[in-house]
Design a protein around this motif. Structure first.
Motif, PDB file in Angstrom:
ATOM      1  N   LYS A  24     -21.792  -0.154  48.266  1.00  0.00           N
ATOM      2  CA  LYS A  24     -20.441   0.110  47.753  1.00  0.00           C
ATOM      3  C   LYS A  24     -20.142  -0.764  46.532  1.00  0.00           C
ATOM      4  CE  LYS A  24     -17.187   0.647  51.071  1.00  0.00           C
ATOM      5  NZ  LYS A  24     -16.536   0.370  52.382  1.00  0.00           N
ATOM      6  N   PHE A  25     -20.610  -2.001  46.583  1.00  0.00           N
ATOM      7  CA  PHE A  25     -20.393  -2.945  45.469  1.00  0.00           C
ATOM      8  C   PHE A  25     -21.041  -2.413  44.191  1.00  0.00           C
ATOM      9  CE2 PHE A  25     -21.773  -6.489  42.817  1.00  0.00           C
ATOM     10  CZ  PHE A  25     -20.646  -7.286  42.736  1.00  0.00           C
ATOM     11  N   LYS A  60     -19.238   0.574  42.682  1.00  0.00           N
ATOM     12  CA  LYS A  60     -17.965   0.219  42.027  1.00  0.00           C
ATOM     13  C   LYS A  60     -18.158  -0.628  40.782  1.00  0.00           C
ATOM     14  CE  LYS A  60     -14.130   0.159  45.258  1.00  0.00           C
ATOM     15  NZ  LYS A  60     -13.475  -0.590  46.306  1.00  0.00           N
ATOM     16  N   ARG A  61     -19.075  -1.594  40.858  1.00  0.00           N
ATOM     17  CA  ARG A  61     -19.147  -2.619  39.800  1.00  0.00           C
ATOM     18  C   ARG A  61     -20.495  -2.715  39.107  1.00  0.00           C
ATOM     19  NH1 ARG A  61     -15.938  -7.886  41.863  1.00  0.00           N
ATOM     20  NH2 ARG A  61     -14.344  -6.898  43.147  1.00  0.00           N
ATOM     21  N   GLY A  62     -21.484  -2.011  39.624  1.00  0.00           N
ATOM     22  CA  GLY A  62     -22.828  -2.130  39.052  1.00  0.00           C
ATOM     23  C   GLY A  62     -23.550  -3.359  39.583  1.00  0.00           C
ATOM     24  N   GLU A  63     -24.745  -3.583  39.062  1.00  0.00           N
ATOM     25  CA  GLU A  63     -25.537  -4.722  39.506  1.00  0.00           C
ATOM     26  C   GLU A  63     -24.895  -6.031  39.030  1.00  0.00           C
ATOM     27  OE1 GLU A  63     -30.095  -3.267  39.595  1.00  0.00           O
ATOM     28  OE2 GLU A  63     -29.247  -3.391  37.581  1.00  0.00           O
ATOM     29  N   HIS A  78     -23.041 -11.026  43.522  1.00  0.00           N
ATOM     30  CA  HIS A  78     -22.360 -10.423  44.668  1.00  0.00           C
ATOM     31  C   HIS A  78     -21.639 -11.447  45.540  1.00  0.00           C
ATOM     32  CE1 HIS A  78     -22.323  -8.672  48.827  1.00  0.00           C
ATOM     33  NE2 HIS A  78     -21.838  -7.652  48.149  1.00  0.00           N
ATOM     34  N   GLY A  87     -11.267 -13.464  44.506  1.00  0.00           N
ATOM     35  CA  GLY A  87     -12.169 -12.387  44.096  1.00  0.00           C
ATOM     36  C   GLY A  87     -13.646 -12.712  44.269  1.00  0.00           C
TER      37      GLY A  87
END
Ligand code: V0V
Ligand code: CO
Length: 142
Positions: free
Chosen positions: A72-73, A76-79, A82, A129
């Motif tokens: 999911k990460f 949403k945000r690409g590589e 994390h 965040g």
């Protein structure tokens, strides 16, 4: 409460390609490869340095599927970066202390992590965040 940075977790689409990059760009060495079904990842630990407080690593994470935390990460945000994993002496005790400060826990009790560690995650929404992981390394037997 924190002993060291144990590892920085990096989300990638292809574990073998990312390992090859870290080996050739920075000369890092893979010390462990595992599939963790509970966490939905195939991961590798690359050793960075040893210090008195313990070793530090880069953890490369490839999702086992789209409906996993790392899957999911990436959608949403690409590589990229994390999570940050901090070494602690006692995960259960650290969780208690952190929860008492009103920070949301993802894991109320420790789970199985890489290389025999006990791990637990704190919610990124309560840590500016940043997905934050606590890592208790297994006791040394030597
Ligand atoms: C999601 N969000 C993040 C994030 N992942 N923010 C910062 N860093 C991350 N890595 C944000 C996301 O952008 C959303 O914000 C919000 O959280 C909700 O995300 P979601 O995609 O809807 O996903 P959820 O809510 O289903 O799950 C998010 C959480 C989940 C963080 C709760 O990923 C989780 O439980 N993670 C802990 C387990 C994990 O990550 N395992 C893989 C590593 P907006 O868009 O609403 O603002 S395993 C590992 O490290 C091991 C084995 C080890 O070290 O040994
Ligand atoms: Co981790």
């Amino acid at each position: 409460m924190f002993l060291r940075i144990d590892h920085v977790g990096i989300a990638c689409r292809n574990l073998e390609e990312s390992i090859a990059f870290y080996e050739s760009a920075f000369g890092l060495t893979v010390v462990s490869r595992e599939v963790n079904e509970e966490q939905g990842v195939r991961e590798a630990m690359l050793h960075v340095a040893d210090a008195e407080a313990g070793a530090s690593y880069i953890q490369l994470l490839e999702p086992l599927g789209p409906d996993t935390p790392v899957g999911k990460f990436i959608a949403k945000r690409g590589e990229g970066v994390h999570h940050v994993g901090y070494g602690v002496a006692d995960v259960a005790k650290a969780l208690e202390e952190i929860e008492a400060k009103g920070i949301r826990l993802i894991d109320r009790r420790p789970r199985h992590g890489s290389m025999g560690a006990s791990i637990a995650f704190l919610h990124p929404k309560d840590v500016g965040g940043v997905l934050t992981e606590l890592v208790e390394a297994p006791r040394r037997t030597t």
